[in-house]
Design a protein around this motif. Sequence first.
Motif, PDB file in Angstrom:
ATOM      1  N   HIS A   8       0.852  -1.188   0.000  1.00 49.90           N
ATOM      2  CA  HIS A   8       0.000   0.000   0.000  1.00 49.90           C
ATOM      3  C   HIS A   8       0.887   1.237   0.000  1.00 49.90           C
ATOM      4  CE1 HIS A   8      -3.506   2.473   0.429  1.00 49.90           C
ATOM      5  NE2 HIS A   8      -2.874   3.147   1.377  1.00 49.90           N
ATOM      6  N   LEU A   9       0.616   2.145  -0.933  1.00 50.00           N
ATOM      7  CA  LEU A   9       1.387   3.379  -1.062  1.00 50.00           C
ATOM      8  C   LEU A   9       0.578   4.560  -0.545  1.00 50.00           C
ATOM      9  CD1 LEU A   9       2.738   2.988  -4.715  1.00 50.00           C
ATOM     10  CD2 LEU A   9       3.843   2.293  -2.585  1.00 50.00           C
ATOM     11  N   THR A  10       1.258   5.504   0.093  1.00 54.51           N
ATOM     12  CA  THR A  10       0.644   6.782   0.453  1.00 54.51           C
ATOM     13  C   THR A  10       1.351   7.874  -0.343  1.00 54.51           C
ATOM     14  OG1 THR A  10       2.158   7.073   2.318  1.00 54.51           O
ATOM     15  CG2 THR A  10       0.014   6.058   2.780  1.00 54.51           C
ATOM     16  N   LYS A  11       0.713   9.032  -0.432  1.00 59.31           N
ATOM     17  CA  LYS A  11       1.255  10.163  -1.200  1.00 59.31           C
ATOM     18  C   LYS A  11       1.625   9.724  -2.614  1.00 59.31           C
ATOM     19  CE  LYS A  11       2.899  12.602   2.885  1.00 59.31           C
ATOM     20  NZ  LYS A  11       2.190  11.786   3.841  1.00 59.31           N
ATOM     21  N   ALA A  12       0.802   8.850  -3.199  1.00 61.18           N
ATOM     22  CA  ALA A  12       1.079   8.298  -4.522  1.00 61.18           C
ATOM     23  C   ALA A  12       0.803   9.321  -5.619  1.00 61.18           C
ATOM     24  CB  ALA A  12       0.231   7.052  -4.747  1.00 61.18           C
ATOM     25  N   GLN A  13       1.671   9.326  -6.620  1.00 55.87           N
ATOM     26  CA  GLN A  13       1.521  10.215  -7.768  1.00 55.87           C
ATOM     27  C   GLN A  13       1.858   9.465  -9.033  1.00 55.87           C
ATOM     28  OE1 GLN A  13       3.503  13.988  -7.639  1.00 55.87           O
ATOM     29  NE2 GLN A  13       3.469  14.053  -5.417  1.00 55.87           N
ATOM     30  N   VAL A  14       1.142   9.804 -10.095  1.00 54.07           N
ATOM     31  CA  VAL A  14       1.481   9.317 -11.421  1.00 54.07           C
ATOM     32  C   VAL A  14       2.059  10.521 -12.161  1.00 54.07           C
ATOM     33  CG1 VAL A  14       0.641   8.299 -13.556  1.00 54.07           C
ATOM     34  CG2 VAL A  14      -0.355   7.601 -11.366  1.00 54.07           C
ATOM     35  N   PHE A  15       3.356  10.493 -12.426  1.00 52.14           N
ATOM     36  CA  PHE A  15       4.020  11.612 -13.081  1.00 52.14           C
ATOM     37  C   PHE A  15       3.734  11.620 -14.577  1.00 52.14           C
ATOM     38  CE2 PHE A  15       6.762  10.950  -9.291  1.00 52.14           C
ATOM     39  CZ  PHE A  15       6.567  12.183  -8.706  1.00 52.14           C
ATOM     40  N   ASP A  16       4.104  12.722 -15.244  1.00 48.02           N
ATOM     41  CA  ASP A  16       3.927  12.824 -16.694  1.00 48.02           C
ATOM     42  C   ASP A  16       4.536  11.609 -17.375  1.00 48.02           C
ATOM     43  OD1 ASP A  16       2.742  15.277 -16.347  1.00 48.02           O
ATOM     44  OD2 ASP A  16       4.506  16.445 -16.923  1.00 48.02           O
ATOM     45  N   GLY A  17       3.805  11.011 -18.288  1.00 49.16           N
ATOM     46  CA  GLY A  17       4.270   9.827 -18.998  1.00 49.16           C
ATOM     47  C   GLY A  17       4.010   8.545 -18.241  1.00 49.16           C
ATOM     48  N   GLY A  18       3.345   8.613 -17.101  1.00 47.23           N
ATOM     49  CA  GLY A  18       3.101   7.434 -16.281  1.00 47.23           C
ATOM     50  C   GLY A  18       1.911   6.591 -16.710  1.00 47.23           C
ATOM     51  N   PHE A  19       1.084   7.139 -17.599  1.00 47.43           N
ATOM     52  CA  PHE A  19      -0.047   6.354 -18.106  1.00 47.43           C
ATOM     53  C   PHE A  19       0.363   5.687 -19.400  1.00 47.43           C
ATOM     54  CE2 PHE A  19      -2.265   9.770 -15.714  1.00 47.43           C
ATOM     55  CZ  PHE A  19      -2.822   8.959 -14.742  1.00 47.43           C
ATOM     56  N   GLY A  20       0.381   4.369 -19.392  1.00 40.59           N
ATOM     57  CA  GLY A  20       0.767   3.611 -20.573  1.00 40.59           C
ATOM     58  C   GLY A  20      -0.449   3.160 -21.347  1.00 40.59           C
ATOM     59  N   PRO A  21      -0.235   2.229 -22.263  1.00 43.44           N
ATOM     60  CA  PRO A  21      -1.344   1.749 -23.086  1.00 43.44           C
ATOM     61  C   PRO A  21      -2.348   0.942 -22.277  1.00 43.44           C
ATOM     62  CG  PRO A  21       0.620   0.450 -23.491  1.00 43.44           C
ATOM     63  CD  PRO A  21       1.026   1.575 -22.574  1.00 43.44           C
ATOM     64  N   GLY A  22      -3.555   0.932 -22.772  1.00 44.92           N
ATOM     65  CA  GLY A  22      -4.619   0.133 -22.161  1.00 44.92           C
ATOM     66  C   GLY A  22      -4.914  -1.069 -23.023  1.00 44.92           C
ATOM     67  N   PRO A  23      -5.959  -1.792 -22.675  1.00 41.82           N
ATOM     68  CA  PRO A  23      -6.352  -2.935 -23.494  1.00 41.82           C
ATOM     69  C   PRO A  23      -6.858  -2.453 -24.854  1.00 41.82           C
ATOM     70  CG  PRO A  23      -7.992  -2.522 -21.808  1.00 41.82           C
ATOM     71  CD  PRO A  23      -6.844  -1.598 -21.536  1.00 41.82           C
ATOM     72  N   ALA A  24      -6.952  -3.361 -25.810  1.00 44.41           N
ATOM     73  CA  ALA A  24      -7.445  -3.001 -27.135  1.00 44.41           C
ATOM     74  C   ALA A  24      -8.823  -2.369 -27.008  1.00 44.41           C
ATOM     75  CB  ALA A  24      -7.505  -4.231 -28.026  1.00 44.41           C
ATOM     76  N   LYS A  25      -9.099  -1.361 -27.841  1.00 47.26           N
ATOM     77  CA  LYS A  25     -10.361  -0.628 -27.754  1.00 47.26           C
ATOM     78  C   LYS A  25     -11.564  -1.552 -27.895  1.00 47.26           C
ATOM     79  CE  LYS A  25     -12.614   3.526 -29.292  1.00 47.26           C
ATOM     80  NZ  LYS A  25     -12.483   4.790 -29.937  1.00 47.26           N
ATOM     81  N   ALA A  26     -11.481  -2.559 -28.743  1.00 47.78           N
ATOM     82  CA  ALA A  26     -12.593  -3.495 -28.935  1.00 47.78           C
ATOM     83  C   ALA A  26     -12.904  -4.234 -27.632  1.00 47.78           C
ATOM     84  CB  ALA A  26     -12.268  -4.487 -30.039  1.00 47.78           C
ATOM     85  N   GLU A  27     -11.872  -4.572 -26.858  1.00 51.34           N
ATOM     86  CA  GLU A  27     -12.085  -5.269 -25.587  1.00 51.34           C
ATOM     87  C   GLU A  27     -12.802  -4.378 -24.589  1.00 51.34           C
ATOM     88  OE1 GLU A  27      -8.509  -6.873 -23.896  1.00 51.34           O
ATOM     89  OE2 GLU A  27      -7.787  -7.516 -25.851  1.00 51.34           O
ATOM     90  N   VAL A  28     -12.469  -3.078 -24.565  1.00 53.46           N
ATOM     91  CA  VAL A  28     -13.071  -2.154 -23.621  1.00 53.46           C
ATOM     92  C   VAL A  28     -14.523  -1.897 -23.983  1.00 53.46           C
ATOM     93  CG1 VAL A  28     -12.988   0.200 -22.718  1.00 53.46           C
ATOM     94  CG2 VAL A  28     -10.875  -1.053 -23.115  1.00 53.46           C
ATOM     95  N   GLU A  29     -14.820  -1.718 -25.263  1.00 52.14           N
ATOM     96  CA  GLU A  29     -16.182  -1.399 -25.684  1.00 52.14           C
ATOM     97  C   GLU A  29     -17.152  -2.552 -25.459  1.00 52.14           C
ATOM     98  OE1 GLU A  29     -15.309   1.844 -29.198  1.00 52.14           O
ATOM     99  OE2 GLU A  29     -15.676  -0.238 -29.730  1.00 52.14           O
TER     100      GLU A  29
END
Length: 137
Positions: free
Chosen positions: A101-122
Amino acid sequence: MSDRTYAQFNSLTITGRVSHMEEVTNNGQTWLAVTLISDLQDDAEGVAVTFNTTNGMYSLYKKGYMPNGRLVTVTGHLASFKSAYLDANGMPKILKRAALHLTKAQVFDGGFGPGPAKAEVETKGSTPKVDPTPAIS
């Protein structure tokens, strides 16, 4: 020498895939509780990484841009680590995954990577599209 923990101690950066997110409200405050699954080594069992956030990641979640499976790199202070718990009878039980478990957590610039294929999400959790019935002549 003091036993005080300073800001630079117990901080880590870890990358994992979003496993679960849920909006939590307590005492009039609302935040996003996030669980990532990270493999610490190749072919190893995943470790759960949990943290709470009220910033940009929460905004992306509300807009629908944070599907399960999205790759995220987070930096925070390690607050706890557990691999077991006590059940209602006081007997120890092993967790399926160890949890950080993390406290004071941050996602810095560039921290969001790819997600699942769009067809899977829809299609996830939705009814499949069906062609309309042709007219009978």
